[in-house]
Design a protein around this motif. Structure first.
Motif, PDB file in Angstrom:
ATOM      1  N   VAL A 122       0.837  -1.203   0.000  1.00 57.56           N
ATOM      2  CA  VAL A 122       0.000   0.000   0.000  1.00 57.56           C
ATOM      3  C   VAL A 122       0.870   1.251   0.000  1.00 57.56           C
ATOM      4  O   VAL A 122       0.634   2.196  -0.762  1.00 57.56           O
ATOM      5  N   PHE A 123       1.931   1.254   0.820  1.00 54.65           N
ATOM      6  CA  PHE A 123       2.840   2.410   0.830  1.00 54.65           C
ATOM      7  C   PHE A 123       3.593   2.522  -0.502  1.00 54.65           C
ATOM      8  O   PHE A 123       3.621   3.579  -1.128  1.00 54.65           O
ATOM      9  N   ALA A 124       4.212   1.392  -0.926  1.00 52.65           N
ATOM     10  CA  ALA A 124       5.095   1.441  -2.102  1.00 52.65           C
ATOM     11  C   ALA A 124       4.336   1.724  -3.389  1.00 52.65           C
ATOM     12  O   ALA A 124       4.870   2.345  -4.301  1.00 52.65           O
ATOM     13  N   ASN A 125       3.091   1.285  -3.455  1.00 52.90           N
ATOM     14  CA  ASN A 125       2.315   1.489  -4.681  1.00 52.90           C
ATOM     15  C   ASN A 125       1.271   2.595  -4.512  1.00 52.90           C
ATOM     16  O   ASN A 125       1.410   3.678  -5.066  1.00 52.90           O
ATOM     17  N   ASN A 126       0.243   2.354  -3.697  1.00 52.38           N
ATOM     18  CA  ASN A 126      -0.883   3.300  -3.634  1.00 52.38           C
ATOM     19  C   ASN A 126      -0.471   4.689  -3.152  1.00 52.38           C
ATOM     20  O   ASN A 126      -0.875   5.691  -3.717  1.00 52.38           O
ATOM     21  N   PHE A 127       0.324   4.718  -2.071  1.00 52.50           N
ATOM     22  CA  PHE A 127       0.674   6.019  -1.500  1.00 52.50           C
ATOM     23  C   PHE A 127       1.701   6.738  -2.377  1.00 52.50           C
ATOM     24  O   PHE A 127       1.611   7.961  -2.577  1.00 52.50           O
ATOM     25  N   ALA A 128       2.681   5.993  -2.902  1.00 53.29           N
ATOM     26  CA  ALA A 128       3.652   6.618  -3.818  1.00 53.29           C
ATOM     27  C   ALA A 128       2.917   7.198  -5.020  1.00 53.29           C
ATOM     28  O   ALA A 128       3.182   8.328  -5.448  1.00 53.29           O
ATOM     29  N   ASN A 129       1.956   6.434  -5.543  1.00 54.37           N
ATOM     30  CA  ASN A 129       1.181   6.900  -6.694  1.00 54.37           C
ATOM     31  C   ASN A 129       0.388   8.166  -6.357  1.00 54.37           C
ATOM     32  O   ASN A 129       0.334   9.109  -7.144  1.00 54.37           O
ATOM     33  N   PHE A 130      -0.185   8.203  -5.154  1.00 53.27           N
ATOM     34  CA  PHE A 130      -0.977   9.377  -4.774  1.00 53.27           C
ATOM     35  C   PHE A 130      -0.090  10.620  -4.594  1.00 53.27           C
ATOM     36  O   PHE A 130      -0.527  11.746  -4.861  1.00 53.27           O
ATOM     37  N   MET A 131       1.156  10.421  -4.157  1.00 50.35           N
ATOM     38  CA  MET A 131       2.073  11.566  -4.061  1.00 50.35           C
ATOM     39  C   MET A 131       2.336  12.140  -5.456  1.00 50.35           C
ATOM     40  O   MET A 131       2.419  13.354  -5.633  1.00 50.35           O
ATOM     41  N   MET A 132       2.437  11.266  -6.452  1.00 50.13           N
ATOM     42  CA  MET A 132       2.634  11.741  -7.830  1.00 50.13           C
ATOM     43  C   MET A 132       1.399  12.475  -8.331  1.00 50.13           C
ATOM     44  O   MET A 132       1.504  13.512  -8.993  1.00 50.13           O
ATOM     45  N   THR A 133       0.204  11.962  -7.981  1.00 50.61           N
ATOM     46  CA  THR A 133      -1.044  12.649  -8.345  1.00 50.61           C
ATOM     47  C   THR A 133      -1.081  14.046  -7.735  1.00 50.61           C
ATOM     48  O   THR A 133      -1.453  15.024  -8.396  1.00 50.61           O
ATOM     49  N   THR A 134      -0.689  14.131  -6.459  1.00 50.87           N
ATOM     50  CA  THR A 134      -0.694  15.421  -5.772  1.00 50.87           C
ATOM     51  C   THR A 134       0.285  16.385  -6.433  1.00 50.87           C
ATOM     52  O   THR A 134      -0.034  17.559  -6.666  1.00 50.87           O
TER      53      THR A 134
END
Lengths: 200, 200
Positions: A108-120
């Protein structure tokens, strides 16, 4: 059949396993990261085959690169799952239900959260009037570095440099979103704590 | 010389620009994201050439992919900077000092924060007894999807699915680190808010 793989959403594992009449000799397997082996409600011929990968419609991943994490009620079932992991994926790793839940959080951290930081990041660039795709070479390079020596040694930025002036200026700049400010403060503090001995 | 590029850390821009005797006709340029053009203390022949990229010793990036963001005190200087951006990078984009600070914050999220999420994922996998490199195929796939259609449409995970059971279980599992719990809660809430209309 020899094996039945329930590749369904977490909550559906319990529903299907308890409602469908599955023959006792059929190895019954689920693929969920956060669901215990015991959810299948079987004392034998049950297992877990968890692929550590993200799957989205229209994006078939390269299965040969995917590590599978396996668990089973008995050694014969475990051997079958090991063969599957070895033949279609990058291999099979033994993993109990608790370890697998930890791996799922890690994902969840390595994929979902990293991805959301890029979205932000893209949202902020858009708000400043730029095509968010202008960030893509940076994102690509971020990943190239992370994959080469691991992300811990690839970290750059004001937090790891303990550059308090830039950090303060960024927080002021984010005043249009108290939520972005909160996220910025928390992650900056965590990075600074993680790298408190070595400034770079 | 014709052009002097001060590719130094943010605080050093002010120090060097004010202490070194730079001839008035030399175009003097800094490369920092968060430093205003005015920090160079010059009314003419001054500019900014900001590469939107991460640079680390031992990791030379492909400069031809890097977008440069430019600003100058006069049109002749701006033309020179545009030529540099076009010839060594992916191009040059006009950008005032405030827009550039926004881009820099965007880069902090897309690069530094995304990278730290991957580090955190690796730490959790390590703590569960696994080689953190087992997460690398997942990280690679995360980026492949983000670069194809943008990270906003690539988002997966319990937060975007509003899967409260898994979220609760993850938070319990992270009880060994109140800081990880706090981060998990905040990012999960932000993702859920971002995707509140469409569950996937």
């Amino acid at each position: 059949c020899d094996i039945l793989i329930l590749a369904v959403t977490d909550t559906a594992v319990l529903e299907i396993a308890s409602s469908v009449g599955i023959p006792g000799h059929t190895l019954t397997v689920h693929t969920a990261g956060s669901v215990a082996l015991s959810a299948l409600g079987r004392k034998s011929n049950a297992g877990v085959l968890y692929p550590l990968q993200t799957f989205t419609k229209g994006f078939p991943p390269d299965l040969r690169k995917v590590p599978f994490f396996i668990e089973a009620t008995d050694s014969r079932s475990l051997t079958m799952l090991r063969e599957i992991g070895d033949s279609i994926g990058a291999g099979a790793w033994d993993c109990d239900s608790l370890q697998r839940r930890h791996l799922h959080v890690a994902a969840v951290f390595a994929n979902n959260f990293a991805n959301f930081m890029m979205t932000t990041g893209e949202n902020i660039a858009s708000a400043a009037g730029f095509d968010p795709a202008l960030l893509h070479p940076l994102m690509e390079e971020t990943m190239r570095k992370a994959l080469r020596n691991g992300p811990a040694s690839a970290q750059t930025g004001p937090a790891v440099r303990h550059d308090h002036g830039t950090i303060k200026s960024h927080i002021e700049l984010l005043s249009f979103s108290p939520e972005y400010q909160k996220l910025y403060r928390l992650v900056t503090r965590m990075i600074a704590g993680h790298y408190k001995r070595n400034s770079r």
